[in-house]
Scaffold this motif. Structure first.
Motif, PDB file in Angstrom:
ATOM      1  N   ASP B 379       0.863  -1.192   0.000  1.00 35.87           N
ATOM      2  CA  ASP B 379       0.000   0.000   0.000  1.00 35.87           C
ATOM      3  C   ASP B 379       0.889   1.227   0.000  1.00 35.87           C
ATOM      4  N   ILE B 380       0.781   1.981  -1.015  1.00 32.23           N
ATOM      5  CA  ILE B 380       1.690   3.141  -1.185  1.00 32.23           C
ATOM      6  C   ILE B 380       1.643   4.070   0.021  1.00 32.23           C
ATOM      7  N   ALA B 381       0.426   4.305   0.483  1.00 26.85           N
ATOM      8  CA  ALA B 381       0.295   5.294   1.558  1.00 26.85           C
ATOM      9  C   ALA B 381       1.101   4.881   2.781  1.00 26.85           C
ATOM     10  N   SER B 382       0.924   3.603   3.198  1.00 26.61           N
ATOM     11  CA  SER B 382       1.650   3.185   4.393  1.00 26.61           C
ATOM     12  C   SER B 382       3.154   3.159   4.136  1.00 26.61           C
ATOM     13  N   GLU B 383       3.548   2.777   2.930  1.00 26.54           N
ATOM     14  CA  GLU B 383       4.980   2.779   2.631  1.00 26.54           C
ATOM     15  C   GLU B 383       5.538   4.189   2.722  1.00 26.54           C
ATOM     16  N   MET B 384       4.773   5.136   2.222  1.00 24.33           N
ATOM     17  CA  MET B 384       5.248   6.515   2.275  1.00 24.33           C
ATOM     18  C   MET B 384       5.388   6.981   3.705  1.00 24.33           C
ATOM     19  N   THR B 385       4.385   6.687   4.506  1.00 22.22           N
ATOM     20  CA  THR B 385       4.483   7.108   5.898  1.00 22.22           C
ATOM     21  C   THR B 385       5.653   6.409   6.567  1.00 22.22           C
ATOM     22  N   ALA B 386       5.807   5.123   6.260  1.00 28.02           N
ATOM     23  CA  ALA B 386       6.959   4.410   6.856  1.00 28.02           C
ATOM     24  C   ALA B 386       8.269   5.037   6.413  1.00 28.02           C
ATOM     25  N   MET B 387       8.285   5.456   5.128  1.00 30.47           N
ATOM     26  CA  MET B 387       9.507   6.061   4.611  1.00 30.47           C
ATOM     27  C   MET B 387       9.847   7.342   5.343  1.00 30.47           C
ATOM     28  N   ILE B 388       8.807   8.139   5.582  1.00 29.03           N
ATOM     29  CA  ILE B 388       9.032   9.395   6.310  1.00 29.03           C
ATOM     30  C   ILE B 388       9.573   9.098   7.696  1.00 29.03           C
ATOM     31  N   GLU B 389       8.924   8.097   8.309  1.00 28.80           N
ATOM     32  CA  GLU B 389       9.365   7.725   9.652  1.00 28.80           C
ATOM     33  C   GLU B 389      10.811   7.282   9.633  1.00 28.80           C
ATOM     34  N   ALA B 390      11.133   6.410   8.616  1.00 32.94           N
ATOM     35  CA  ALA B 390      12.506   5.893   8.539  1.00 32.94           C
ATOM     36  C   ALA B 390      13.488   7.036   8.344  1.00 32.94           C
ATOM     37  N   GLN B 391      13.106   7.968   7.495  1.00 33.92           N
ATOM     38  CA  GLN B 391      13.996   9.098   7.241  1.00 33.92           C
ATOM     39  C   GLN B 391      14.249   9.902   8.500  1.00 33.92           C
ATOM     40  N   ARG B 392      13.174  10.160   9.203  1.00 35.30           N
ATOM     41  CA  ARG B 392      13.319  10.935  10.439  1.00 35.30           C
ATOM     42  C   ARG B 392      14.171  10.195  11.452  1.00 35.30           C
ATOM     43  N   ASN B 393      13.883   8.872  11.532  1.00 33.37           N
ATOM     44  CA  ASN B 393      14.654   8.100  12.512  1.00 33.37           C
ATOM     45  C   ASN B 393      16.137   8.092  12.148  1.00 33.37           C
ATOM     46  N   TYR B 394      16.365   7.942  10.800  1.00 34.40           N
ATOM     47  CA  TYR B 394      17.772   7.951  10.376  1.00 34.40           C
ATOM     48  C   TYR B 394      18.445   9.264  10.759  1.00 34.40           C
ATOM     49  N   THR B 395      17.701  10.318  10.473  1.00 38.66           N
ATOM     50  CA  THR B 395      18.261  11.649  10.825  1.00 38.66           C
ATOM     51  C   THR B 395      18.513  11.748  12.324  1.00 38.66           C
ATOM     52  N   ALA B 396      17.551  11.222  13.108  1.00 32.35           N
ATOM     53  CA  ALA B 396      17.722  11.298  14.570  1.00 32.35           C
ATOM     54  C   ALA B 396      18.948  10.518  15.005  1.00 32.35           C
ATOM     55  N   ASN B 397      19.057   9.287  14.400  1.00 35.13           N
ATOM     56  CA  ASN B 397      20.224   8.480  14.754  1.00 35.13           C
ATOM     57  C   ASN B 397      21.521   9.184  14.364  1.00 35.13           C
ATOM     58  N   SER B 398      21.483   9.804  13.192  1.00 36.14           N
ATOM     59  CA  SER B 398      22.715  10.481  12.770  1.00 36.14           C
ATOM     60  C   SER B 398      23.032  11.652  13.707  1.00 36.14           C
ATOM     61  N   ARG B 399      21.969  12.251  14.196  1.00 43.26           N
ATOM     62  CA  ARG B 399      22.190  13.329  15.184  1.00 43.26           C
ATOM     63  C   ARG B 399      22.901  12.797  16.419  1.00 43.26           C
ATOM     64  N   VAL B 400      22.382  11.655  16.886  1.00 36.22           N
ATOM     65  CA  VAL B 400      22.999  11.067  18.091  1.00 36.22           C
ATOM     66  C   VAL B 400      24.459  10.770  17.798  1.00 36.22           C
ATOM     67  N   PHE B 401      24.656  10.188  16.559  1.00 36.64           N
ATOM     68  CA  PHE B 401      26.036   9.888  16.199  1.00 36.64           C
ATOM     69  C   PHE B 401      26.880  11.156  16.171  1.00 36.64           C
ATOM     70  N   GLN B 402      26.307  12.189  15.628  1.00 33.19           N
ATOM     71  CA  GLN B 402      27.037  13.461  15.543  1.00 33.19           C
ATOM     72  C   GLN B 402      27.421  13.967  16.924  1.00 33.19           C
TER      73      GLN B 402
END
Lengths: 489, 416, 350
Positions: B379-402
């Motif tokens: 389902d495109i919609a859920s994939e998109m929302t998951a993608m946004i979530e993944a992106q944000r989480n990645y960014t958050a993790n990278s922040r922690v790493f930073q």
């Protein structure tokens, strides 16, 4: 998952709506076709919620169709009979016109009386000869009309049989298409075509349609003979060309079985073929027998007896025929009405003498035994008075003529007119009735299965709305996805 | 240590989110792939031993889960060989190396040999009805062979059974013994007659003439002749004897006693058993209510049909239907643990359980839908929302790493 | 959501069209009937009743002919009756001549000539013809009853008389020796030889070609009635004998007594002839009555039959016009309704 499934459900709704509209346009296109039935699409909802057009069916009513088929057979048969009787009527015409053999025989009686009053009058003798010619000619003409009717009936049967064979082969082809189609295929057009072919077959012979599995049918005649079962059966008939009096035509066979004629064990009962056979073998020959008996009666009435008491046979007088004898009383000779002529011994135009009218003995010139005018007096009227009496005298007629077997020539001739007119009357009444019944049956079937433009328009509105709603849904879903994609950017 | 531990944790977090993003990428890429099953990621924690006063961050473990059990919606098409399964089960297909594979993608088309292959080139396997005894080998591929559509030989089907249901007229006149149809004399006569078309072994049409003659009240004789042997007049005398002669007795208008079926040896064919148990004898006309004989001429196949229990039937041009293949379904105990292989197929693995083969009509299996394709479960919609979530989480993790990196830098630059 | 089951085809469909067709056909039929005053198709309407109709028409035709024939017969009878009148008058005149001559034998020559002229008048009347046939010849209508007695050469009858006279007396009637004939021999001659000249065999062969069989006519139906008298009957013979006796027996030269005897015989024969002639007139009168009665009866019957035929084949004009009106109204209403139905369509509202 929800948006995706909503999307595909919306798509399915769209395609179903457009399929339904395609059906509506098919119905509308065939609104003027008599054999078209209304097509209905059945929508089913599948397990996952989407919808599709499962089956295209048609509105059909086999019982009404059966009624229509039998009414068509009856109508076809009766219209054949009525037309043939009207043609035979040309031999007698309206009574006022005085063109029937009956009227000419009455004129003959009058001419006899006129001549008897003054046997020396050449004018009266010529008039009597003319009257006799008119009588003979009217009988000859009547025979020609009857033979033409019979020959035409024979030809019509041959045409019918050919058309029937062609239609049955077409039916075989369409039926095979229907039977071999996959389970949910749209066979409605072929089913309509098959019904139209059945109606054509019913015009020729009365039929019974028996359904078999998988939309298959077999067709039997109303007497039970197989017409079509898996394979079309052969209908055969040999045309006889020109049918003269006394010549019988051939029979029709279906599936190797005689279905008409005296030897048929399973004879046909309705349809135009049976009616043509009846005209050819029954109605026209009976009318012919009446004409033949009139001819024989005239020859008998005008014949000269042996006046010496010596036992010699009667000889033909004013009226004779190619056989040149006086036929025995009470049994018809086929075709005599075509061969009756005025005795050439009496006709001055052919080398004869008018004095035989007064004296008799025209077939045995010089033989005193047949001479009625013993004294040779020029004003001898005894023979002529005898002939007048003979026209009104009761004599025996063959019962095969369908009329009274003891009657006078004058009465027999008028009874013949009554016979044909009685049949015309009852046939016309029956034809009217059958026309009404057929129209009724047609109407009933059409009203149940036919296309109603108003209903189609209403359905069109409905499907259009459904289409619009589905497309709206898809647009909305698209917007929602767009929104998410926006966010993702 | 804990700083580096933090950095390692965030790296594992980032790679977990990256995994997640890849599954999303895979899903989105396969949103229109028929038979594709959505992949999702399940994260589980990896915890390091922690003392009471300090904390060692662990990492994240990614488990990929394929939602094989989910059923997609159906997309309908006109092709008979587009198959989908409604319910549990997989199609058994053969891969390029003749290994047994399972798939839900049923877009099969015949190749040049008539074998049904899907888009990825896997051949559909099934049981050939001609060779199959009816038993399914539950745990193996024995007996399975590629389903073949074309190159069906012309087959004629000789008639071997039929029915005849007719009403004999009770008021028919009795026919003298010398003139019965069974006497086959020129003077033979009958009360009623009908005909049925049957087929011999070579697929020729043989028209059978059924003659009914009343011999005595409530007693009738039925004699069957071969039309081809008829005299020139189309009737008696026939040049061959009757194919079958039987006596029927009626009581109260219904057939009583034997026989309830007559066996007619079709000339050049087999014996056709015609069921006449429902013949009646009531006053009225001779009427055939139903009459049919099976069999078919040697005609080529016109199309194929697939039924809900997976039977592939060949439909011949004259309408007769013969089953040619039985397509089985396969199931495993744990479908989600099947190994995905390229080409929309799955391979049974240790964790999925053994393959069990069965028929679509059996319990535990779904049904085969012909003319439909199972769409992707993405389902495109859920994939998109998951993608946004993944992106944000990645960014958050990278922040922690930073942040960890910055802190580490501070620690390193403490010296001086 | 099912609308009423009315197919679009129905408003223009077979039954509607055939209703219209039937109504229009009916209209055409009625118009034809009004124009001709007779049923459109007599045979179809009457069915078996046509037999009686045709039979009556036959009778009407035969009756018409009978009347024509009977009128001819009546005219012939009138002519015959007039001729007989003339004969009787002539004979009576001769009778008075004879009576006066009897008293005066010197008028023998004159009475002889009178006999000759009376005989000629008698012969002319007896040879009356009507429409080319001789009315007193019986069935030998082409032959005249009498030849001219006084023609040259003399006819067989005159020769027979002369021969009988010569055989009896030895000399001809012109010979003066006639005066020597005695009364008794003359009487004998008149009673035997002369009388035998007028018996059946001699009358037919020498005197008259008329047939003794009279003409009969079919007066009504098939009944035959005698409608003539023949010159072979006794009346004509007696008259002829009287005339010939006086005209051709040498009357001029007879002696007085013989002359008187001759005259007496002539008077007797004449008287008998006149009486019989009157009887013949009576016969003809009866025939005339029968013919007239037959003409009337046949006319009345033919009129009745014609009236029946007219009634049976004819139509009632007032009833027809009513039917025609209602039919036309019905047709108009049908057209109007059909037109409205056509307009009732959802297509117009979309």
């Amino acid at each position: 998952m929800s948006l995706g499934s909503a999307w595909s459900v919306g798509l399915s709704g769209l395609s179903t709506a457009s399929d339904q509209m395609a059906l509506v346009s098919r119905n509308v296109a065939r609104a003027g076709d008599v054999s078209a039935t209304r097509k209905v699409g059945e929508q089913v909802t599948t397990a996952t919620g989407s919808v599709r057009l499962a089956v295209v069916g048609r509105v059909a009513n086999p019982l009404l169709l059966e009624g229509l088929l039998s009414s068509r057979s009856n109508y076809a048969g009766e219209s054949v009979t009525a037309a043939a009787l009207d043609r035979l009527h040309l031999a007698v015409l309206d009574p006022k016109l005085d063109q029937s053999p009956a009227a000419f025989i009455a004129a003959l009686d009058g001419s006899l009386r006129l001549l008897a009053n003054d046997p020396t009058s050449q004018a009266a003798a010529s008039e009597l000869l003319g009257s006799a010619h008119s009588v003979a000619k009217s009988l000859n003409d009547a025979t020609a009309i009857i033979s033409a009717v019979r020959s035409d009936a024979d030809r019509a049967i041959a045409d019918s049989v050919t058309a029937l064979n062609v239609t049955l082969r077409e039916l075989e082809g369409v039926n095979r298409e229907i039977v071999t189609a996959p389970a949910h295929a749209d066979m409605t057009d072929q089913l309509d075509k098959r019904d139209a072919l059945l109606k054509l077959v019913a015009d020729h012979v009365g039929i019974r349609v028996v359904p078999r599995g998988a939309n298959d049918i077999s067709v039997y005649t109303d007497s039970g003979v197989t017409l079509f079962e898996t394979v079309a059966r052969k209908v055969t008939f040999n045309s006889s060309g020109v049918l003269g009096p006394g010549v019988t035509g051939h029979v029709v066979t279906i599936d190797g079985l005689d279905v008409t004629g005296p030897d048929a064990l399973m004879p046909l009962r309705s349809g135009s073929i049976v009616a043509q056979i009846d005209v050819r073998d029954n109605i026209a020959p009976t009318f012919q027998t009446q004409m033949d008996e009139l001819a024989r009666g005239l020859i008998e009435a005008f014949s000269d007896p042996d006046r010496s008491g010596g036992g010699k046979p009667n000889l033909p007088g004013l009226f004779t025929w190619t056989g040149a004898t006086v036929p025995p009383s009470g049994s018809a000779i086929a075709g005599l009405a075509a061969r009756i002529t005025v005795n050439s011994q009496i006709d001055p135009g052919r080398g004869g003498s008018l004095s035989y009218l007064r004296d008799g003995g025209s077939s045995a010139p010089g033989d005193p035994d047949y001479n009625a005018n013993i004294s040779g007096a020029s004003g001898f009227s005894g023979r002529l008075f005898e002939l007048v009496g003979n026209l009104s005298e009761e004599r025996k007629f063959d019962s095969a003529s369908g009329l009274r077997s003891r009657s006078s020539i004058l009465d027999f001739s008028s009874e013949s007119v009554g016979w044909i007119d009685a049949r015309r009357q009852s046939s016309t009444n029956r034809l009217e009735l059958r026309t009404i019944i057929r129209d009724r049956a047609d109407q009933s079937l059409l009203s149940v299965t036919g296309v109603n433009l108003d209903q189609e328009m209403a359905d069109l509105l409905r499907f259009e709305q459904s289409f619009q709603a589905s497309s709206r849904l898809i647009a909305t879903i698209d917007q929602m996805i767009e929104t998410i994609l926006e966010v993702a950017r | 240590m804990s700083i580096y531990g933090t950095m390692r944790t965030s790296i594992s977090g980032m790679s977990a989110q990256a995994d997640r993003l890849s599954t999303i990428g895979d899903n989105v890429a396969n949103v229109s792939t028929n038979g594709y099953k959505r992949v999702s990621t399940e994260f589980s924690t990896l915890v390091l031993q922690a003392a009471g006063t300090s904390y060692e961050s662990g990492s994240v473990e990614t488990n990929i889960r394929r939602h094989v059990v989910d059923q997609g919606t159906f997309n309908y098409s006109k092709s008979v060989t587009d198959l989908a399964i409604n319910g549990q089960g997989f199609f058994v297909v053969e891969g390029a190396n003749a290994e047994l594979l399972l798939t839900r993608a049923g877009a099969f088309t015949p190749n040049e040999e008539g074998e049904l292959v899907n888009a990825a080139g896997a051949k559909l396997l099934g049981y050939d009805v001609a060779n199959w005894g009816g038993g399914v080998v539950v745990n193996g591929a024995a007996g399975l062979e590629p389903v073949r559509l074309s190159r069906r030989a012309l087959t004629a089907i000789p008639s071997d059974e039929g029915t005849l249901l007719a009403n004999l007229p009770a008021d028919a006149t009795t026919i003298a013994a010398a003139n019965l149809p069974s006497a086959n004399a020129a003077s033979s006569s009958f009360s009623s007659r009908t005909s049925l078309v049957s087929y011999d072994t070579l697929g020729r049409e043989v028209t059978l003439d059924f003659y009914f003659a009343k011999t005595a009240p409530d007693t009738w004789e039925v004699a069957v002749y071969d039309r081809a042997a008829a005299a020139a007049s189309g009737s008696f005398p026939y040049s061959g004897p009757a194919l079958s002669t039987n006596t029927l007795t009626f009581s109260d208008g219904r057939l009583t006693g034997a026989p309830s079926s007559i066996s007619v040896p079709v000339p050049g064919g087999s014996s056709a058993v015609i069921d006449i148990s429902e013949m009646t004898q009531f006053a009225g006309d001779f009427k055939v209510i139903s009459g049919s004989v099976n069999g078919a001429a040697a005609v080529p196949v016109s199309k194929f049909e697939l039924s809900r229990d997976g039977v592939l039937t060949a439909v011949y041009e004259n309408g007769s239907r013969i089953p040619v293949f039985q397509i089985p379904l396969a199931r495993v105990n744990s479908p989600d643990n099947l190994t995905a292989v390229s080409g929309n197929t799955f391979l049974p693995s240790l964790t999925s359980g053994d393959v069990q083969i069965g028929l679509a009509s059996d319990a535990g299996f779904g049904s085969v839908i012909s003319g439909a394709l199972e769409q992707s479960t993405v389902d495109i919609a859920s994939e998109m929302t998951a993608m946004i979530e993944a992106q944000r989480n990645y960014t958050a993790n990278s922040r922690v790493f930073q942040t960890g990196a910055d802190l580490a830098e501070v620690a390193v630059n403490l010296r001086g | 959501m099912v609308v009423t089951p009315l197919s679009t085809l129905m408003s223009t469909s077979t039954s509607f069209a055939s209703h219209l067709r039937r109504a229009q056909g009916e209209t055409v039929k009625i118009q034809a009937e009004v124009a001709s005053g007779r049923l459109y198709d007599v045979g179809k309407t009457l069915g078996y009743g046509t037999e009686a109709l045709v039979s009556f028409r036959q009778e009407i035709e035969i009756g018409r002919r009978s009347i024509d024939v009977n009128k001819q017969v009546a005219a012939r009878l009138d002519a015959s009756q007039a001729a007989l009148d003339a004969i009787v008058t002539n004979a009576n005149g001769f009778m008075s001549a004879l009576m006066s001559a009897r008293g005066d034998p010197r008028t023998a020559g004159i009475v002889s000539e009178q006999a000759e002229s009376a005989f000629k008048a008698f012969t002319d009347a007896a040879n009356t013809s009507f429409a080319g046939s001789f009315v007193f010849s019986g069935i030998e209508t082409a032959l005249a009853p009498f030849e001219d007695y006084f023609s040259t050469p003399p006819p067989a009858s005159r020769n027979a008389v002369a021969a009988a006279f010569s055989t009896e007396f030895g000399f001809s009637s012109a010979d003066p020796a006639v005066s020597n004939i005695s009364v008794s021999s003359m009487q004998a001659f008149m009673d035997n030889t002369f009388a035998s000249l007028f018996d059946d065999a001699n009358w037919n062969s020498t005197w008259s070609a008329a047939s003794s069989q009279p003409i009969s006519s079919m007066v009504s139906g098939s009944r035959e009635v005698t409608t003539s008298v023949s010159a072979a009957s006794q009346a004509f013979r007696s008259l002829t004998a009287a005339f010939v006796l006086v005209a051709d027996s040498g009357t001029k030269n007879l002696n007085d007594a013989t002359f008187v005897a001759l005259i007496d015989q002539a008077v007797e024969s004449l008287g008998k002839g006149i009486a019989l002639m009157t009887e013949l007139q009576g016969t003809l009168g009866t025939a005339q009555q029968q013919v007239q009665a037959a003409i009337e009866t046949t006319s009345v019957r033919s009129d009745l039959l014609e009236e029946y035929v007219g009634r049976t084949e004819g139509v009632d004009l007032s009833e027809l016009s009513v039917r025609l009106n209602s039919l036309l109204n019905q047709l108009e209403a049908t057209y109007a309704v059909t037109g409205r139905l056509q307009n009732l369509s959802l297509l117009n509202a979309l």
